[in-house]
Each structure stands twice: as structure tokens, then as C-alpha cells.
Write an enzyme that holds these catalytic residues in place. Structure first.
Site, short mmCIF file in Angstrom:
data_model
loop_
_atom_site.label_atom_id
_atom_site.label_comp_id
_atom_site.label_asym_id
_atom_site.label_seq_id
_atom_site.Cartn_x
_atom_site.Cartn_y
_atom_site.Cartn_z
N LYS A 60 0.87 -1.18 0.00
CA LYS A 60 0.00 0.00 0.00
C LYS A 60 0.90 1.23 0.00
O LYS A 60 2.02 1.18 0.51
CB LYS A 60 -0.87 0.02 1.26
N1 GLU Z 1 -7.24 -0.09 -3.35
C1 GLU Z 1 -7.95 -1.29 -3.61
C2 GLU Z 1 -8.03 -2.16 -2.37
O1 GLU Z 1 -7.88 -1.69 -1.27
C3 GLU Z 1 -7.47 -2.03 -4.85
C4 GLU Z 1 -6.02 -2.42 -4.85
C5 GLU Z 1 -5.52 -2.97 -6.18
O2 GLU Z 1 -6.30 -3.11 -7.11
O3 GLU Z 1 -4.32 -3.26 -6.23
O4 GLU Z 1 -8.29 -3.33 -2.45
#
Ligand code: GLU
Length: 425
Positions: free
Chosen positions: A115
Site C-alpha cells: 500500500k
Molecule cells: N485499493 C484497492 C483495495 O484496497 C485495490 C487495490 C488494487 O487493485 O491493487 O483493495
């Protein structure tokens, strides 16, 4: 930005990292893993904090902070969103990265978890400024991202334009175009059809499965949705299309309520015009905090962490909570809701639709072949339903909550991948 703020509803809580670590500890105990393996799964494999000097449009310079945390790579490249929010902290990003690892493992998507975050409120910056911040951040984290290393995607405060800037900055730096360095790209740059609505479609597949499991008919069920951003708005829309009466929604500016059911299409048009749900005709204004405790069958927290907490869990009237957001329920609230018989469908299952279609986008890019919107949606639906069935089966068989069942499944997959690879050197 149309994301409800946690500040109004969150009580003092040790925070998302504490919640994530407590969930992991519970799974490790159920799996009888030793402390060495526990620590290996608890600690991020790699993390980076960077200063991002930004030249504002007025010529002044401001220095923002950015993070990228890669929690685990055992099952594949790290994967996860990039969040722009003034409240971003390193511990929050660590928690979100860990949840990405479990989410990918649970849905059997061949990635680890990561993240990123930047401490800024995009509402306060021009498009040109956001482009400069994004490009400079990309440049700073360049050594640790890549299509086989770590693949960012949208999250709160970022969108497909942000991904296009990252892709461009990365590609310019390495000297050739690398679409697969991000997912959630615009379709004209190799994005997947159906990616934008994927998280909310997934949330609704799970919500409908949970309603059916509890013996409720969609056309006789009511729902409240907290957050009217990418996840909340789509969830409200698809719930309404399935016949569920969505009686309240909120965003960071306020909440609206109509006990006969909100006209979600009209509300979306109002938000597109005014930037907020506030002032929507055909609805009463209610206190944002009260949305969570309305008398509904289904509650979908689709904004930020910690909003369902010890201060309000006793008053939640919904019989089903489907976590559209990451980490909306604190550990204390989880216990209270379980004791009260409320079915909580955990984030790592409920909101996995986004990363599933991110994986489809990456796979399509690698194949240099585009799937139709129908193909994407059918494959998404089948993976979400399979995920629901397997979590429910495990929970029933082992007498666990859905969160424990999901976490145990995910953690054991990551641990097994790690153990099969062996420890280097
Ligand atoms: N931000 C989204 C989540 O928390 C998608 C992450 C992604 O597609 O890599 O799952």
C-alpha cells in the site's frame, strides 16, 4: 472527494495496525504457528518513506510525505492501492498493506500485498499540482515498484488519471512504455473494462449472498451506505438495482436519508453537479454518525477505518455488515457485533473485487488481449461467489466468525507459500 470522514465517528482506538495485528495473532493461534513464523507474517518485508517537494501553482514550495509499504511477496509481486489523504500515517499504510496480502491470498490472486500513501487532501490541489506530486512520488519510489515487483492501483483520493501519471513517469524513467506497472489505468492506456465498478460490484455480490444466507429477500431489505466515493456510490447503485431499498448514504460533508428509499441515479447526478450528497432533494438530512445505527438490514461502511467501534457497536441495528472499506470495524467492535449475532463480512472478502479486476487487467496486459466487459464481470462474479462459499464453509466447519475464517485461509496460504520456498539463505 466524496469520502466520509472517520473523524466524526471514531473513538480513541489503537488504530488500524493494532486491529490488523490482532487479526493476524488470532489466525496464527488457530493455525498453531510458532513465533518466528508469526513475526515473519507480522512485519512488512520492505517499506519506504519519502519527502515530496511540491512546487505549488503560486510558486511556493511545500514538502509532503509519501510512503510505500510492501508487506509480503511470498505468493507474487506486491500489490495494492495508493491513498491520498491528509490523515495518512505509516502505521495506517502498514495495516492496509497487510490486508492486501490477505485479500490477494484469500481470493487466490497471485500477488503479495502493498500500500502507498501521500499526506495530502486532493480537494486542495489543482490538477497540475496533483500531477507533479504523483510524478515526483513515483520517481522517489521507482527503485521498489515495477510490473513484477510492486504494482500500485487507485485507492481513496486517487483515480485512473493518477495511475496514468504513475505509468508515464515510470515509463519515461526506464525508457520504454510499461503499462503493467499500475492497474486501474484508463481503458485507452490498457486499463480493463469493468475495473472502475469492480469493487462495488463485488461488494454487492457478497451483500446479496449474505442476505440470502440470512433468509432475506433483496426487495424486502433495506440498506445504509457510509461513503459515496468509488466504492459507496457503486454499492448503493448496484444494491438499488438488485431491489434493495437504500435508505441512507453519507459522504465527508453529511448524510441524507429517505425511509422510502433514495433514488440513487438522481443522487449520483446531484453529486456530479455539486460534489456532495448534501442538499439532495427528496431526502432529509441526518447526522452522519446516526447513519451507522439506523434500523436497516444491511450496513455497508465504504469509507475509512475504525468507524464501527466500541462507541457505536452496541447501537448498530443492521443484522449484516458488509465491509466495503478496508478496516472499518475495530477489533473491539468486532467482538461486540459477534456477541450480538450481527454477521460481519470482512473487508478482505467483501471489497476484493477491485484487486481481482486489477489482476484481470494485469493478465490482459500480459496477454496483449482485451476481454469484453461481460467476460470481466462474469469472472469477477464467479470469483466473489467462490470466495464467499469457501469462507462460509470454513466458518461453519470450524465454528469461526467469517473474519476468522477468511484470515485463517489467507494467512495459511501465505505461510505455505513461504514454507515451500524456504528461508534464504
Ligand atoms: N485499493 C484497492 C483495495 O484496497 C485495490 C487495490 C488494487 O487493485 O491493487 O483493495
Amino acid at each position: 472527494m466524496t469520502t466520509a470522514s472517520a473523524a466524526a465517528t471514531a473513538v480513541v482506538n489503537a488504530g488500524p495496525l493494532d486491529d490488523a495485528l490482532r487479526q493476524l495473532s488470532a489466525a496464527v493461534e488457530l493455525l498453531a504457528y510458532d513465533e518466528g513464523l508469526h513475526q515473519l507474517l507480522a512485519k512488512p518485508r520492505r517499506e519506504m518513506a519519502v519527502s515530496i517537494p511540491l512546487r505549488r501553482d503560486d510558486g511556493t514550495v511545500e514538502v509532503l510525505t509519501g510512503y510505500r509499504v510492501q508487506h509480503n511477496f511470498s505468493r507474487g509481486p506486491a500489490k495494492g492501492g495508493l491513498r491520498y489523504s491528509p490523515d495518512v500515517t505509516l502505521d495506517e499504510v502498514r495495516a492496509l498493506a497487510m490486508w492486501m496480502t490477505w485479500k490477494c491470498a484469500l481470493l487466490d490472486v497471485p500477488y503479495g500485498g502493498a500500500k502507498g500513501g501521500i499526506t495530502l487532501d486532493p480537494a486542495n490541489y489543482s490538477t497540475a499540482e496533483l500531477s507533479r506530486v504523483t510524478r515526483r512520488y513515483t520517481n522517489e519510489i521507482l527503485p521498489i515498484i515495477g510490473p513484477d515487483t510492486d504494482i500500485p492501483a487507485p485507492d481513496i483520493g486517487t483515480d485512473e488519471q493518477t495511475m496514468a501519471w504513475i505509468m508515464d513517469a515510470y515509463s519515461t524513467s526506464v525508457g520504454h512504455t510499461v503499462p503493467a506497472v499500475v492497474t486501474g489505468k484508463p481503458v485507452n492506456l490498457g486499463g480493463s473494462l469493468g475495473r472502475q465498478s469492480a469493487t462495488s460490484r463485488g461488494v454487492v455480490h457478497i451483500a446479496l449472498a449474505a442476505l440470502a444466507y440470512r433468509g432475506a429477500t433483496p426487495s424486502r431489505a433495506s440498506a445504509a451506505v457510509q461513503g459515496f466515493g468509488k466504492v459507496g456510490s457503486g454499492s448503493a447503485q448496484f444494491l438499488a438495482e438488485a431491489g434493495v431499498q437504500v435508505i441512507a448514504v453519507s459522504d465527508r460533508y453529511g448524510a441524507v436519508h429517505n425511509k422510502a428509499g433514495l433514488d440513487i441515479a438522481a443522487l449520483q447526478a446531484h453529486v456530479a453537479q455539486t460534489g456532495s450528497v448534501v442538499g439532495f432533494v427528496g431526502a432529509d438530512t441526518i447526522d452522519s454518525d446516526d447513519l451507522l445505527t439506523l434500523d436497516v438490514d444491511l450496513l455497508v461502511p465504504a469509507a475509512v477505518e475504525g468507524v464501527v467501534n466500541a462507541a457505536n457497536a452496541h447501537r448498530i441495528q443492521a443484522s449484516i455488515v458488509v465491509e466495503g472499506a478496508n478496516g472499518p470495524t475495530t477489533s473491539e467492535a468486532d467482538e461486540i457485533l459477534h456477541a450480538r449475532g450481527v454477521l460481519v463480512v470482512p473487508d478482505i472478502l467483501a471489497n476484493a473485487g477491485g484487486v481481482i479486476v486489477s489482476y484481470f487487467e494485469w493478465a490482459q496486459g500480459n496477454q496483449a488481449y482485451q476481454w469484453t466487459a461481460d467476460e470481466v464481470e462474469q469472472r469477477l462474479e464467479s470469483r466473489m461467489k467462490q470466495g464467499w462459499k469457501s469462507v462460509l464453509d470454513t466458518a461453519t466447519r470450524r465454528d469461526l466468525t467469517l473474519r476468522q475464517a477468511a484470515t485463517v485461509t489467507a494467512v495459511s496460504r501465505v505461510a505455505e507459500a513461504h514454507l515451500t520456498r524456504g528461508l534464504f539463505p
